[in-house]
Design an enzyme around this catalytic site. Sequence first.
Site, short mmCIF file in Angstrom:
data_model
loop_
_atom_site.label_atom_id
_atom_site.label_comp_id
_atom_site.label_asym_id
_atom_site.label_seq_id
_atom_site.Cartn_x
_atom_site.Cartn_y
_atom_site.Cartn_z
N GLU A 31 -0.35 -4.73 -9.93
CA GLU A 31 -1.46 -3.88 -10.37
C GLU A 31 -1.79 -3.07 -9.16
O GLU A 31 -2.39 -3.57 -8.18
CB GLU A 31 -2.74 -4.64 -10.85
CG GLU A 31 -3.59 -4.00 -11.87
CD GLU A 31 -4.99 -3.14 -11.06
OE1 GLU A 31 -4.44 -2.08 -10.68
OE2 GLU A 31 -5.87 -3.69 -11.14
N CYS B 5 -10.58 -0.40 -8.54
CA CYS B 5 -9.41 0.34 -9.00
C CYS B 5 -9.60 1.29 -10.01
O CYS B 5 -8.78 2.03 -10.31
CB CYS B 5 -8.11 -0.76 -9.21
SG CYS B 5 -8.59 -1.89 -10.49
N GLU C 176 -6.21 8.10 -3.98
CA GLU C 176 -7.25 6.98 -4.51
C GLU C 176 -8.08 6.96 -2.84
O GLU C 176 -7.57 6.19 -2.09
CB GLU C 176 -6.62 5.72 -4.60
CG GLU C 176 -7.41 4.67 -5.13
CD GLU C 176 -6.53 3.37 -5.61
OE1 GLU C 176 -7.35 2.90 -6.78
OE2 GLU C 176 -5.62 3.08 -5.25
#
Length: 517
Positions: A268, A302, A403
């Site tokens: 993930e 996330c 990110e």
Amino acid sequence: MSIDRVQAGKSQDVMRGQRPRLNMYVDGNWIPAGDGSVHEIINPFNQEVLAMAPAGNREDAEKAIRAAREAFDTGPWPSLSGSERGRFLYRTAELIDRDHEQLAVLETLDTGKTLAESRSDMDDIADVFRYYAGMADKDGGELIDSPIKNSISRIVREPVGVCALITPWNYPLLQASWKLAPALAAGNTVILKPSEITPLTSLKIAELVEEAGIPKGVVNIVTGLGSVVGQTLAESCNVDLISFTGGGVTGRKIMRAASINFKKIALELGGKNPNVIFADADFDTAVDYALNAVYFHAGQVCSAGARLIVEESLHDQFVASLVERVKNIRLGSGMDDETEMGPLISAEHREKVETFVKIGLKEGAKLLTGGKRPEQEELSRGFFFEPTVFDECSPDMRIVQEETFGPILTVETFRTEEEAIRLANDSVYGLAGAVWTQNMNRAERVSRSLRLGTVWINDYHPYFPQAPWGGYKQSGIGRELGKTGLEEYTEQKHIFQNINPQPMNWFGKNRERVEET
């Protein structure tokens, strides 16, 4: 264990300059690192040293692997019935409920998040253990229609074996529960490697599984650097599966290392998540949720809705209202009930977020608010960063594509539904996102078109154990939670039974005739 001595505020131990020294949990024993090395655990609110945790090395990781291997190969855990394993998980959930407040305080001290967030996490963690406790005995296999006469054909699921679980610093115990609970429910043994900077609640959960009576060697926890302990786990031929949550750079290293013995992997790897607002959305609610989407846990999530994609005709009003509220967000200690947003996790991470602000300005994005460290004296020792909004962004900008993992919101605009979909999908990630509209036909069309593992309609951030979690593209491989999350920790086996075996007479049936000729 001395984990109970890690308290809110300045404990008597800390005032005397004494910090609790923690131990790892291997083969049912609490042990220091083999070479005695330790790592300081820092409170990101004020840089106070909370405890000294073992800095495990390769030998420590290998010791945990051997313990887990023996517990799987010769121990009772894999051969217990699903309902028996479920009872251990139910008991663990009860203990989490019992120690709810202590766990929440430890999580807030460790991560800097607000106590309200940590309390909510503990509720969710107990629910995850309960969910998989209930799932442990629900898969009795599948009987399939065999095309061969006088036969029975079954599909059964069995535990993978030894599972290495590597978790991140932003949701230490929540992410651990997503891996621990299904892995144990399926009958595996595990080695958990928490982030070296936030191990407190992971070590506490080891106390609870021990109290719940889970046999020694089934759960092992090794603290230390990912480049040392994590690498050892990923490379080991005695590990059958590795589950990792974290960044893409490390995910690639794990994939390469796991190829040594072709172990199963589950990754993930985060996301850069779109929050799409159409002009007909409920205005006040959409603004409120846009704030929650990106500033929850200071953006260190996330699934954070860091990309606000708003219809052009609504842009000015929406962004003005949002910025007004952003300026009023209260920063402070997670232990203070008045705090709305805590600090970032570390000085290093804050520097990374600051670098992204510089990049955004250089790329031509318009800074509307934030973008710097707060000036209040009471926040000066913590790793605080002001909630930030960049307007006039385009999908070719790094702050839109990469990110940032901090309290940075970028704003893009669209004119048509097709353009909104194109912008939302213009990313190497595909974890989660939202669409806001009162037109349910449009909501269905857009949600179906988004290449994301989770799509929220007129909401943001909800998840629960029953629904799978994971993403498309570079957001990872596999799914956690839900039935799929349990299946990740199993192997499928086909068992075929001939219920009336008879000689086939395929080979050698004409041997005498051949010899006479």
